[in-house]
Design a protein around this motif. Structure first.
Motif, PDB file in Angstrom:
ATOM      1  N   THR A 111      -9.406  -4.080   2.181  1.00  0.00           N
ATOM      2  CA  THR A 111      -9.664  -5.058   1.125  1.00  0.00           C
ATOM      3  C   THR A 111      -8.385  -5.825   0.848  1.00  0.00           C
ATOM      4  OG1 THR A 111     -10.558  -5.336  -1.107  1.00  0.00           O
ATOM      5  CG2 THR A 111      -9.066  -3.491  -0.769  1.00  0.00           C
ATOM      6  N   ARG A 112      -8.529  -6.930   0.155  1.00  0.00           N
ATOM      7  CA  ARG A 112      -7.386  -7.720  -0.283  1.00  0.00           C
ATOM      8  C   ARG A 112      -7.322  -7.627  -1.802  1.00  0.00           C
ATOM      9  NH1 ARG A 112      -3.529 -10.230   2.600  1.00  0.00           N
ATOM     10  NH2 ARG A 112      -3.803 -12.250   1.599  1.00  0.00           N
ATOM     11  N   MET A 113      -6.136  -7.399  -2.324  1.00  0.00           N
ATOM     12  CA  MET A 113      -5.985  -7.326  -3.768  1.00  0.00           C
ATOM     13  C   MET A 113      -4.566  -7.716  -4.157  1.00  0.00           C
ATOM     14  SD  MET A 113      -5.670  -3.224  -4.690  1.00  0.00           S
ATOM     15  CE  MET A 113      -7.304  -2.859  -4.062  1.00  0.00           C
ATOM     16  N   PRO A 114      -4.385  -8.206  -5.377  1.00  0.00           N
ATOM     17  CA  PRO A 114      -3.023  -8.473  -5.843  1.00  0.00           C
ATOM     18  C   PRO A 114      -2.199  -7.185  -5.818  1.00  0.00           C
ATOM     19  CG  PRO A 114      -4.623  -9.503  -7.292  1.00  0.00           C
ATOM     20  CD  PRO A 114      -5.404  -8.603  -6.374  1.00  0.00           C
ATOM     21  N   PHE A 115      -0.943  -7.294  -5.428  1.00  0.00           N
ATOM     22  CA  PHE A 115      -0.087  -6.119  -5.363  1.00  0.00           C
ATOM     23  C   PHE A 115      -0.022  -5.416  -6.717  1.00  0.00           C
ATOM     24  CE2 PHE A 115       4.212  -4.118  -5.409  1.00  0.00           C
ATOM     25  CZ  PHE A 115       4.002  -3.204  -4.390  1.00  0.00           C
ATOM     26  N   LYS A 116       0.040  -6.185  -7.785  1.00  0.00           N
ATOM     27  CA  LYS A 116       0.104  -5.602  -9.131  1.00  0.00           C
ATOM     28  C   LYS A 116      -1.153  -4.765  -9.411  1.00  0.00           C
ATOM     29  CE  LYS A 116       1.755  -5.212 -13.383  1.00  0.00           C
ATOM     30  NZ  LYS A 116       0.594  -4.671 -14.114  1.00  0.00           N
ATOM     31  N   LYS A 117      -2.305  -5.224  -8.956  1.00  0.00           N
ATOM     32  CA  LYS A 117      -3.538  -4.457  -9.153  1.00  0.00           C
ATOM     33  C   LYS A 117      -3.467  -3.128  -8.417  1.00  0.00           C
ATOM     34  CE  LYS A 117      -8.579  -4.669  -8.634  1.00  0.00           C
ATOM     35  NZ  LYS A 117      -9.741  -5.490  -8.196  1.00  0.00           N
ATOM     36  N   ALA A 118      -2.888  -3.142  -7.211  1.00  0.00           N
ATOM     37  CA  ALA A 118      -2.741  -1.890  -6.455  1.00  0.00           C
ATOM     38  C   ALA A 118      -1.846  -0.912  -7.210  1.00  0.00           C
ATOM     39  CB  ALA A 118      -2.169  -2.182  -5.067  1.00  0.00           C
ATOM     40  N   LEU A 119      -0.749  -1.405  -7.774  1.00  0.00           N
ATOM     41  CA  LEU A 119       0.130  -0.541  -8.561  1.00  0.00           C
ATOM     42  C   LEU A 119      -0.613   0.039  -9.764  1.00  0.00           C
ATOM     43  CD1 LEU A 119       3.477  -2.580  -8.643  1.00  0.00           C
ATOM     44  CD2 LEU A 119       2.864  -0.676  -7.129  1.00  0.00           C
ATOM     45  N   ASP A 120      -1.372  -0.803 -10.464  1.00  0.00           N
ATOM     46  CA  ASP A 120      -2.113  -0.340 -11.643  1.00  0.00           C
ATOM     47  C   ASP A 120      -3.118   0.736 -11.265  1.00  0.00           C
ATOM     48  OD1 ASP A 120      -0.704  -2.092 -13.238  1.00  0.00           O
ATOM     49  OD2 ASP A 120      -2.272  -3.628 -13.260  1.00  0.00           O
ATOM     50  N   LYS A 121      -3.765   0.552 -10.126  1.00  0.00           N
ATOM     51  CA  LYS A 121      -4.773   1.538  -9.708  1.00  0.00           C
ATOM     52  C   LYS A 121      -4.114   2.869  -9.344  1.00  0.00           C
ATOM     53  CE  LYS A 121      -8.835   2.058  -6.746  1.00  0.00           C
ATOM     54  NZ  LYS A 121      -9.659   2.447  -7.901  1.00  0.00           N
ATOM     55  N   LEU A 122      -2.983   2.810  -8.653  1.00  0.00           N
ATOM     56  CA  LEU A 122      -2.271   4.034  -8.323  1.00  0.00           C
ATOM     57  C   LEU A 122      -1.836   4.772  -9.581  1.00  0.00           C
ATOM     58  CD1 LEU A 122      -0.068   2.817  -5.328  1.00  0.00           C
ATOM     59  CD2 LEU A 122      -1.942   4.476  -5.213  1.00  0.00           C
ATOM     60  N   LEU A 123      -1.350   4.032 -10.564  1.00  0.00           N
ATOM     61  CA  LEU A 123      -0.935   4.651 -11.824  1.00  0.00           C
ATOM     62  C   LEU A 123      -2.118   5.274 -12.555  1.00  0.00           C
ATOM     63  CD1 LEU A 123       1.661   2.154 -13.340  1.00  0.00           C
ATOM     64  CD2 LEU A 123       2.090   4.487 -12.552  1.00  0.00           C
ATOM     65  N   SER A 124      -3.249   4.592 -12.551  1.00  0.00           N
ATOM     66  CA  SER A 124      -4.414   5.096 -13.287  1.00  0.00           C
ATOM     67  C   SER A 124      -4.960   6.385 -12.681  1.00  0.00           C
ATOM     68  CB  SER A 124      -5.512   4.031 -13.321  1.00  0.00           C
ATOM     69  OG  SER A 124      -6.081   3.836 -12.036  1.00  0.00           O
ATOM     70  N   GLU A 125      -4.685   6.628 -11.397  1.00  0.00           N
ATOM     71  CA  GLU A 125      -5.212   7.810 -10.706  1.00  0.00           C
ATOM     72  C   GLU A 125      -4.143   8.863 -10.429  1.00  0.00           C
ATOM     73  OE1 GLU A 125      -8.232   8.413 -10.153  1.00  0.00           O
ATOM     74  OE2 GLU A 125      -9.347   6.537 -10.001  1.00  0.00           O
ATOM     75  N   GLN A 126      -2.929   8.666 -10.983  1.00  0.00           N
ATOM     76  CA  GLN A 126      -1.822   9.535 -10.578  1.00  0.00           C
ATOM     77  C   GLN A 126      -2.009  10.997 -10.961  1.00  0.00           C
ATOM     78  OE1 GLN A 126       1.949   8.842 -12.679  1.00  0.00           O
ATOM     79  NE2 GLN A 126       0.851   7.645 -14.210  1.00  0.00           N
ATOM     80  N   ASN A 127      -2.833  11.271 -11.950  1.00  0.00           N
ATOM     81  CA  ASN A 127      -3.059  12.656 -12.366  1.00  0.00           C
ATOM     82  C   ASN A 127      -4.404  13.202 -11.891  1.00  0.00           C
ATOM     83  OD1 ASN A 127      -0.578  12.840 -13.847  1.00  0.00           O
ATOM     84  ND2 ASN A 127      -1.525  11.608 -15.470  1.00  0.00           N
ATOM     85  N   ASN A 128      -5.061  12.444 -11.032  1.00  0.00           N
ATOM     86  CA  ASN A 128      -6.373  12.835 -10.530  1.00  0.00           C
ATOM     87  C   ASN A 128      -6.220  13.422  -9.127  1.00  0.00           C
ATOM     88  OD1 ASN A 128      -9.020  13.135  -9.738  1.00  0.00           O
ATOM     89  ND2 ASN A 128      -9.514  10.936  -9.764  1.00  0.00           N
ATOM     90  N   ALA A 129      -6.324  14.729  -9.014  1.00  0.00           N
ATOM     91  CA  ALA A 129      -6.146  15.401  -7.724  1.00  0.00           C
ATOM     92  C   ALA A 129      -7.250  15.040  -6.736  1.00  0.00           C
ATOM     93  CB  ALA A 129      -6.113  16.920  -7.917  1.00  0.00           C
ATOM     94  N   GLU A 130      -8.378  14.524  -7.242  1.00  0.00           N
ATOM     95  CA  GLU A 130      -9.504  14.169  -6.377  1.00  0.00           C
ATOM     96  C   GLU A 130      -9.629  12.663  -6.201  1.00  0.00           C
ATOM     97  OE1 GLU A 130     -11.155  16.506  -4.807  1.00  0.00           O
ATOM     98  OE2 GLU A 130      -9.874  17.972  -5.809  1.00  0.00           O
ATOM     99  N   ALA A 131      -8.559  11.938  -6.431  1.00  0.00           N
ATOM    100  CA  ALA A 131      -8.610  10.479  -6.330  1.00  0.00           C
ATOM    101  C   ALA A 131      -8.824  10.043  -4.883  1.00  0.00           C
ATOM    102  CB  ALA A 131      -7.320   9.873  -6.868  1.00  0.00           C
ATOM    103  N   ASP A 132      -9.547   8.934  -4.716  1.00  0.00           N
ATOM    104  CA  ASP A 132      -9.630   8.309  -3.401  1.00  0.00           C
ATOM    105  C   ASP A 132      -8.244   7.822  -3.000  1.00  0.00           C
ATOM    106  OD1 ASP A 132     -12.349   8.740  -3.479  1.00  0.00           O
ATOM    107  OD2 ASP A 132     -12.860   6.656  -3.974  1.00  0.00           O
ATOM    108  N   THR A 133      -8.032   7.705  -1.704  1.00  0.00           N
ATOM    109  CA  THR A 133      -6.758   7.189  -1.213  1.00  0.00           C
ATOM    110  C   THR A 133      -6.720   5.672  -1.331  1.00  0.00           C
ATOM    111  OG1 THR A 133      -6.314   9.010   0.322  1.00  0.00           O
ATOM    112  CG2 THR A 133      -5.331   6.875   0.854  1.00  0.00           C
TER     113      THR A 133
END
Length: 342
Positions: free
Chosen positions: A97-119
């Motif tokens: 997919t294509r996404m703004p780099f900032k959106k990718a950072l936000d998504k990584l942060l939102s899932e940082q404590n989720n051990a079952e997060a998608d990659t």
């Protein structure tokens, strides 16, 4: 991962006298095998920001972001970070997919404590395009080699063993990476997949390094006996010479590395892979005695180290047998293109 006591690559520290005396460019130019340099980039502001936590790291990166849209890979959690083919080898187990780099950072942060997060993985992204001026504040000291800097950021990930033609220095800024390396001679034991149909451009080993099927891939045991394994922490760097196979695994909630690619030949020489592809179309189809004859001819013309073997030909008539400058390369590339017509 298999249970095996694999040795690590040669290792020095950032304050090693060998590095301080020679300088990084000279040291790497003399290397013909992998070299780990502990804490080479520990003083980077990028690394120091990451030491304060994922939020501080993402704020630091966002400060350089100009709204760039990047390519991202998304992978279901059940794949355990392994970016690979689907079961039928007809497609892949991830989506692009294509996404703004900032959106990718936000998504990584939102899932940082989720051990079952998608990659979520943003890879092979040119730093100067995505984050202008980032490298100006995080210097590596390879200016003489004119390297290309790229970034790779994501949560858990497993990148299948592959080789790259350029020399490569990877620098871990955040998270941890486990790198498994094999010399070029081990290609025959890695069960390499298609050349023309690949997840990311390079052909990859089909072996699952977490659960190797030795019944299906018995020669992989020999590859393991020749493997080098290194765990890299923030600030560490690893030099991977051209053509060495490497499997890279990111294990933390946010893993970031910056790597630097370079070639020690002029750009006008072209891509060596093209020779392999054309040989598969032509030489591979010949009867065995003819293939043997062509192997001998390649040894004579290409692989022989006797630099005087063409001295019987006047330099003005040596063409590609002699020194190749940009003009010679252009002339004989045109000659080659004409001969490829049929």
């Amino acid at each position: 991962m298999w249970q095996h006591d694999c040795p690590a690559p040669d290792m020095i520290n950032a304050d090693d006298s060998l590095l301080l005396d020679k300088g990084l460019t000279a040291l790497l130019s003399e290397c013909d095998k992998p070299l780990t340099i502990r804490q080479l980039v520990a003083e980077w502001p990028l690394v120091k920001a990451a030491q304060l936590g994922n939020d501080a790291l993402c704020r630091y990166l966002a400060g350089y972001d100009k709204g760039t849209v990047v390519d991202a890979i998304q992978l279901p959690a059940k794949e355990n970070g392994r970016m690979f083919y689907n079961d039928a080898l007809s497609g892949f187990n991830f989506t692009r997919t294509r996404m703004p780099f900032k959106k990718a950072l936000d998504k990584l942060l939102s899932e940082q404590n989720n051990a079952e997060a998608d990659t979520l993985y943003v890879g092979s992204t040119t730093v100067d395009t995505c984050l202008p001026n980032l490298l100006s504040g995080n210097k590596i000291g390879l200016d003489a080699l004119d390297p290309l800097g790229t970034l790779w950021i994501g949560n858990k990930s497993r990148i299948a063993a592959h080789y790259d033609a350029p020399d490569n220095l990877i620098c871990v800024a955040s998270g941890k990476r486990r790198v498994t390396l094999f010399p070029p001679s081990q290609a025959k034991n890695l069960y390499v997949g298609p050349l023309h149909f690949t997840p990311a451009g390079q052909s990859i080993s089909l072996v699952d390094f977490h659960q190797p099927d030795f019944k299906k891939y018995p020669l992989f045991k020999e590859a393991i006996s020749n493997a080098l394994v290194i765990d890299l922490c923030p600030g560490d760097a690893l030099y991977i010479p051209s053509m060495w196979w490497h499997h890279i695994e990111g294990t933390e909630s946010i893993n970031l590395l910056i790597n630097f690619w370079w070639r020690d030949i002029a750009a006008y020489i072209g891509r060596s892979e093209n020779i392999l592809y054309h040989a598969l179309l032509t030489l591979k189809q010949l009867p065995a005695p003819q293939r043997k004859a062509w192997r001998d001819l390649f040894d004579y013309y290409v692989f022989d180290d006797n630099t005087a073997r063409f001295d019987h030909i006047p330099p003005s008539k040596q063409g590609p047998l002699g020194e190749i400058d940009e003009n010679t390369a252009r002339q004989f590339r045109a000659w080659l293109v004409n001969n490829l017509k049929y």
